[in-house]
Design a protein around this motif. Structure first.
Motif, short mmCIF file in Angstrom:
data_model
loop_
_atom_site.label_atom_id
_atom_site.label_comp_id
_atom_site.label_asym_id
_atom_site.label_seq_id
_atom_site.Cartn_x
_atom_site.Cartn_y
_atom_site.Cartn_z
N LEU A 65 32.42 14.26 -67.18
CA LEU A 65 33.37 15.36 -67.06
C LEU A 65 33.20 16.10 -65.74
CD1 LEU A 65 33.51 17.03 -70.58
CD2 LEU A 65 35.47 16.38 -69.20
N PRO A 85 35.40 10.74 -68.79
CA PRO A 85 34.84 10.52 -70.12
C PRO A 85 35.18 9.15 -70.71
CG PRO A 85 35.77 12.70 -69.98
CD PRO A 85 36.13 12.01 -68.71
N ARG A 89 32.60 6.55 -72.27
CA ARG A 89 32.72 5.98 -73.62
C ARG A 89 32.68 4.46 -73.55
NH1 ARG A 89 36.51 10.41 -74.51
NH2 ARG A 89 38.25 9.12 -73.88
N SER A 101 35.79 19.54 -79.77
CA SER A 101 36.97 19.10 -79.02
C SER A 101 37.95 18.49 -80.01
CB SER A 101 36.56 18.10 -77.95
OG SER A 101 35.85 17.04 -78.53
N PHE A 103 41.69 18.94 -82.46
CA PHE A 103 43.06 19.44 -82.39
C PHE A 103 43.46 19.90 -83.78
CE2 PHE A 103 42.27 16.10 -79.35
CZ PHE A 103 42.60 16.72 -78.16
N LEU A 106 46.52 18.42 -85.77
CA LEU A 106 46.61 16.98 -85.97
C LEU A 106 45.70 16.59 -87.14
CD1 LEU A 106 46.51 15.71 -82.28
CD2 LEU A 106 48.47 16.37 -83.64
N LEU A 114 42.22 9.91 -80.88
CA LEU A 114 42.24 10.47 -79.54
C LEU A 114 40.88 10.37 -78.85
CD1 LEU A 114 44.51 13.51 -80.26
CD2 LEU A 114 44.94 11.80 -78.53
N VAL B 165 48.98 11.69 -77.59
CA VAL B 165 48.24 12.37 -76.53
C VAL B 165 49.02 13.60 -76.06
CG1 VAL B 165 47.39 12.16 -74.17
CG2 VAL B 165 47.04 10.29 -75.79
N ALA B 168 48.59 16.26 -78.54
CA ALA B 168 47.21 16.74 -78.47
C ALA B 168 47.04 17.73 -77.32
CB ALA B 168 46.25 15.57 -78.32
N ASP B 171 48.38 20.97 -78.28
CA ASP B 171 47.63 21.65 -79.34
C ASP B 171 46.37 22.30 -78.79
OD1 ASP B 171 47.25 22.47 -81.95
OD2 ASP B 171 45.95 20.77 -82.42
N SER B 172 45.62 21.58 -77.95
CA SER B 172 44.42 22.16 -77.35
C SER B 172 44.14 21.48 -76.03
CB SER B 172 43.22 22.00 -78.29
OG SER B 172 42.04 22.30 -77.57
N SER B 175 40.31 20.77 -75.50
CA SER B 175 39.80 19.58 -76.18
C SER B 175 40.27 18.31 -75.47
CB SER B 175 40.27 19.55 -77.63
OG SER B 175 39.68 20.58 -78.36
N ALA B 176 41.55 18.29 -75.11
CA ALA B 176 42.09 17.10 -74.45
C ALA B 176 41.36 16.84 -73.14
CB ALA B 176 43.59 17.27 -74.21
N HIS B 177 41.08 17.89 -72.41
CA HIS B 177 40.36 17.74 -71.15
C HIS B 177 38.95 17.22 -71.40
CE1 HIS B 177 38.95 18.48 -67.11
NE2 HIS B 177 37.99 19.25 -67.59
N ALA B 178 38.30 17.78 -72.43
CA ALA B 178 36.93 17.38 -72.72
C ALA B 178 36.86 15.90 -73.09
CB ALA B 178 36.35 18.24 -73.85
N LEU B 179 37.94 15.39 -73.70
CA LEU B 179 37.95 13.98 -74.06
C LEU B 179 38.40 13.10 -72.90
CD1 LEU B 179 39.40 14.14 -77.67
CD2 LEU B 179 37.06 13.71 -76.98
N GLY B 180 38.76 13.73 -71.80
CA GLY B 180 39.06 12.97 -70.60
C GLY B 180 40.54 12.68 -70.37
N TYR B 181 41.42 13.42 -71.05
CA TYR B 181 42.84 13.20 -70.80
C TYR B 181 43.29 14.05 -69.61
CZ TYR B 181 42.89 10.64 -75.12
OH TYR B 181 42.62 9.71 -76.07
N ALA B 296 49.78 25.03 -80.16
CA ALA B 296 48.82 26.12 -80.05
C ALA B 296 48.54 26.52 -78.60
CB ALA B 296 47.52 25.75 -80.74
#
Lengths: 527, 306
Positions: A65, A85, A89, A101, A103, A106, A114, B165, B168, B171-172, B175-181, B296
């Motif tokens: 990150l 990330p 992974r 992390s 949503f 969802l 995701l 995506v 997502a 919505d947050s 979170s999306a950034h933390a997962l790498g989107y 959100a």
């Protein structure tokens, strides 16, 4: 239970992941200062340090990150440059975040999808999700939306999502901060199993007892630098804390003989409908807090603590005026300001946005809670010198560390802002103090200062009500502890009799009679 | 052609620009961005769409011009809100003002000119069917496209990974950034798509509704499209219902005026707007118990830390 896919091991005792001289600069601020760290397979490695010591920066670097300013990572002996990330992974590095992390709107299955990189179909993924969650004893309903789930269940999603990547390295950032003792035990069973499967685990926690119980190695960071790597089982909690803080942490002590006198805060059969759809109904909450006493309210978040705080502070009105009595005055229908005039003070859980206005200066924030009772306003005009004086006094008494005399609230670190918020209220010498999660996410040094201040305040004859999820904290400062579950408050028990087991079972909703069966069920799940 | 048939056909024509613009805005808001500049992007689409069609003689090229104009204006919005992290409400309002002004300038030379309106579908036998023939098989391309667009958006949001995506991110974003989107990139694409749709909705007006351009001819339709997205609770299916309901009220009040009911015409003209307000209030009251369904992260500026 079926056997998980074996993880291929690198040669014995060669590190799986090696961090060499990792350095991260934010402007002129050194978040990480040439940190070395070796992670081995089949080992749980603890990463310790105060808030702002650089732990999060380091693990975010390992998860791709954050790009380090200098230094390098090596993965199974080879240089590792992570583009993000999903790259991490792909190589077998998974992470469970402290602030989940997830949503909220969802479903569980969508959340898991995701966190994976979408090579399998949604149906295949759902089937695998059911399988993994069953294998590890972490039950989840894939079709529920996250906002309907408890905190413990939410964390389960994070962990299952990480496990579904079949990771070689799993990073966990303060996973037990929000769990009941029983939920934490269940998690430890899973972690031990992952270790025995030959995975490497990196474990961040503030709870030193946990680290001693769980971890094989510990690396301690302070101020962005690595201080030491040691075997936590050979250390005491006190010696680890000393390494983290760099100084001895004084044990908190009651200063004066704690005369328990008349009740100053009375809650009488308080029932209240929630005002938002996800809220909790309060059911006949009754308790009294005497002068010179600290009453602790334990419980897993979301069992009505927020609602209770709102109705005690006056953000919501009680049904009847005499549901809440402050120093003999029926206060159930009084506003926050009027309750402050009666000598009450309130510290909400959320520091930024509830406890303070983040973009306003500390002096303005001092005025926001102090205007009713602290003479900071003169005929409608703000007495600025007086507000600044309050900031200075709080800073001095509570050792608030900040860059300027009067910075914006948002610019302070969590622990320092919390010291300011608690200090601001305590300096007004309230007769009744209601405080929610006083040391949430605050490092050991700051937590000790805050706890000592609460003890001192009650020693001077005030009634203090502490809502907290941290049982160690309550054991340290409370005289009596009650447990909140599904909007119902248990009878308080004397802190001396409140064992972790007893409280933990009350937090899970078990009555004393049912506790045997509950325990067995827990073992069945963890086995 | 009977009166009923005529009314239905004019309802469809009144609803289509709203549906086009609102469908784009729905995708934008689902990604967590609130672009209040729909009115500005629509009127730019109208001006440029008319210019394109007038200069080339082709409705299709005009429509492409409209899409390009809306997308180009939305790029300004994206640069401000995503690139420079400017407040989205302020940037959106500024975009509307900019669009109205700029479209007046571009369209000034074309005021008073006429073009051939968009051709209508004609299938022998089918289009000749009584009543339903003209309604189902005698519309212009914009109408069919708008329905197909909403269906595609539904499919995209709920049946594809990219759609998941996008939801997502709305919505947050943390979170999306933390997962790498790539949050900002996804939002940029959504904003451009929304701009293109608004531009097309605007272009519909001079290309199919009336065969000429007048400044300010969108007349608040962009704002109605924004309200429709809330009305639909961010669900594509309900968006169609909302757009057609609004189109129907607009047309029916015209007919009611023609009948001379003795009600001031200004009041009748205000009726669609009044209806929108009432429906929005009713919806938010009914929703009270089910919680908010808005994305959100809607309207919250995101700055990634690296």
């Amino acid at each position: 239970m079926s056997n998980p896919v074996p993880v291929s091991n690198p040669p014995a005792r060669a590190p799986l992941l090696q961090a060499i001289g990792i350095t991260k600069l934010y402007g002129s601020f050194l978040a990480n200062d040439s940190i070395d760290l070796d992670l081995f397979t089949g080992e749980i490695h603890a990463l310790l340090g105060e808030n702002g010591a650089g732990k999060s920066t380091l693990v975010k670097t390992m998860y791709g990150l954050i790009q380090p300013s200098a230094g390098e990572l090596r993965w199974m002996g080879e240089k590792l440059e992570l583009s993000g990330p999903s790259d991490a992974r792909g190589r077998g590095i998974a992470m469970v975040f402290q602030h989940f992390s997830l949503f909220d709107n969802l479903t569980v299955a969508e959340n898991v999808a995701l966190g994976l990189d979408g090579v399998e179909s949604f149906a295949a993924m759902s089937a695998r999700l059911a399988q993994v969650s069953r294998d590890y004893g972490l039950p989840l309903d894939p079709n529920r939306e996250v906002w309907r789930l408890s905190v413990g269940e939410r964390q389960r999603i994070e962990i299952v999502r990480a496990l579904m990547q079949n990771p070689k390295l799993l990073i966990l950032d303060e996973p037990t901060a929000v769990l009941t003792p029983q939920e934490a035990d269940q998690l430890f069973t899973v972690l031990f199993r992952l270790k025995s499967e030959g995975r490497a685990l990196l474990y961040i926690s503030h709870k030193l007892d946990e680290v001693k119980r769980l971890c094989d190695t510990a690396t301690i960071l302070r101020g962005g630098k690595k201080i030491s790597t040691c075997d936590p089982r050979q250390e005491t909690a006190a010696s680890l804390a000393r390494l983290m803080v760099g100084a001895e942490i004084g044990e908190v002590k009651a200063t004066t003989a704690r005369a328990t006198t008349i009740p100053r805060l009375l809650i009488n059969d308080l029932s209240l409908e929630p005002d938002d759809p996800h809220g909790v109904l309060l059911k006949g909450v009754s308790v009294e807090v005497k002068g010179g006493e600290i009453l602790g309210i334990a419980g897993v978040a979301g069992n009505g603590q927020d609602e209770l705080f709102a109705v005690l502070s006056g953000e919501r009105f009680a049904e009847h005026e005499d549901n809440v009595i402050i120093d003999g005055h029926a206060a159930g229908h009084l506003t926050v300001t009027d309750r402050r005039r009666l000598g009450a003070a309130f510290v909400p859980e959320e520091r930024l946005g509830h406890g303070t206005a983040p973009r306003m200066k500390l002096s303005e924030n001092a005025l926001l809670t102090g205007h009713a009772a602290s003479h900071m306003v003169n005929h409608g005009f703000v007495d600025r010198p007086k507000t600044l004086e309050t900031v200075d006094k709080t800073t001095k008494t509570f050792d608030v560390r900040k860059a300027k005399r009067d910075p914006e609230a948002a610019s302070l670190s969590g622990g320092n802002l919390q010291k300011f918020i608690v200090g601001r209220e305590i300096l007004r010498e309230p007769g009744v103090l209601i405080v929610s999660q006083p040391t949430w996410g605050v490092d050991a040094g700051a937590a000790a200062v805050i706890r000592q201040a609460l003890l001192d305040l009650s020693g001077r004859g005030s009634a203090v009500l502490v809502i907290s999820q941290d049982l160690d904290e309550l054991a340290e400062i409370a005289d009596r502890i009650a447990v909140m579950f599904h909007g119902h408050l248990s009878e308080p028990i004397a802190a001396a009799d409140a064992t972790r087991e007893k409280l933990g079972l009350l937090m899970g909703g078990a009555s004393a009679a049912a506790s045997g069966g509950e325990k067995e069920a827990m073992h069945a799940v963890g086995a | 052609m009977g009166l009923l048939e005529a009314i239905i056909i004019s309802v469809i024509a009144a609803s289509t620009p709203l549906l086009l613009a609102a469908a784009g805005e729905l995708v934008v808001e689902r990604s967590g961005v609130l672009n209040l500049g729909t009115e500005g992007m629509m009127i730019m689409g109208a001006a440029c769409g008319f210019a394109g069609a007038y200069l080339t003689g082709s409705t299709f090229v005009g429509a492409l011009f409209g899409i390009a104009a809306g997308a180009a204006l939305s790029l300004v919005f994206a640069a401000l809100t995503l690139g420079l992290a400017v407040n989205q409400v302020a940037a959106g309002l500024a975009l509307t003002i900019l669009g109205i002004g700029l479209s007046g300038l571009i369209g000034a030379g074309f005021v008073g000119e006429r073009i051939t309106p968009a051709p209508r579908l004609y299938i022998p036998l089918l289009t000749d069917l009584p009543i339903v023939g003209k309604i189902l098989f005698g519309q212009d391309g914009f109408v069919y496209f708008s329905i197909a667009l909403v269906a595609t958006i539904w499919w995209f949001l709920y049946r594809t990974r990219a759609g998941l995506v996008l939801r997502a991110v709305g919505d947050s974003h943390t979170s999306a950034h933390a997962l790498g989107y790539p949050v900002l990139k996804i939002r940029l694409l959504a904003v451009l798509f929304g701009g293109g749709c608004a531009g097309l909705g605007g272009a519909f007006l001079p290309l199919a509704y009336t065969p000429f351009f007048i400044p300010g001819m969108t007349a608040g339709r962009g704002w109605i499209a924004l309200a429709l997205v809330v009305f639909s609770s961010w669900m594509p299916g309900r968006l169609v219902a909302g757009a057609y309901l609004f189109g129907a009220v607009t047309i029916l009040q015209l007919h009611a005026q023609a009948f001379g009911l003795g009600i001031p015409s200004q009041l009748m003209s205000a009726l669609p707007y009044l209806a929108t307000v009432i429906v929005l209030v009713l919806i938010s009251r009914a929703r009270g118990s089910a919680g908010s369904v808005a994305p959100a992260s809607l309207g919250i500026v995101f700055v990634p830390d690296r």
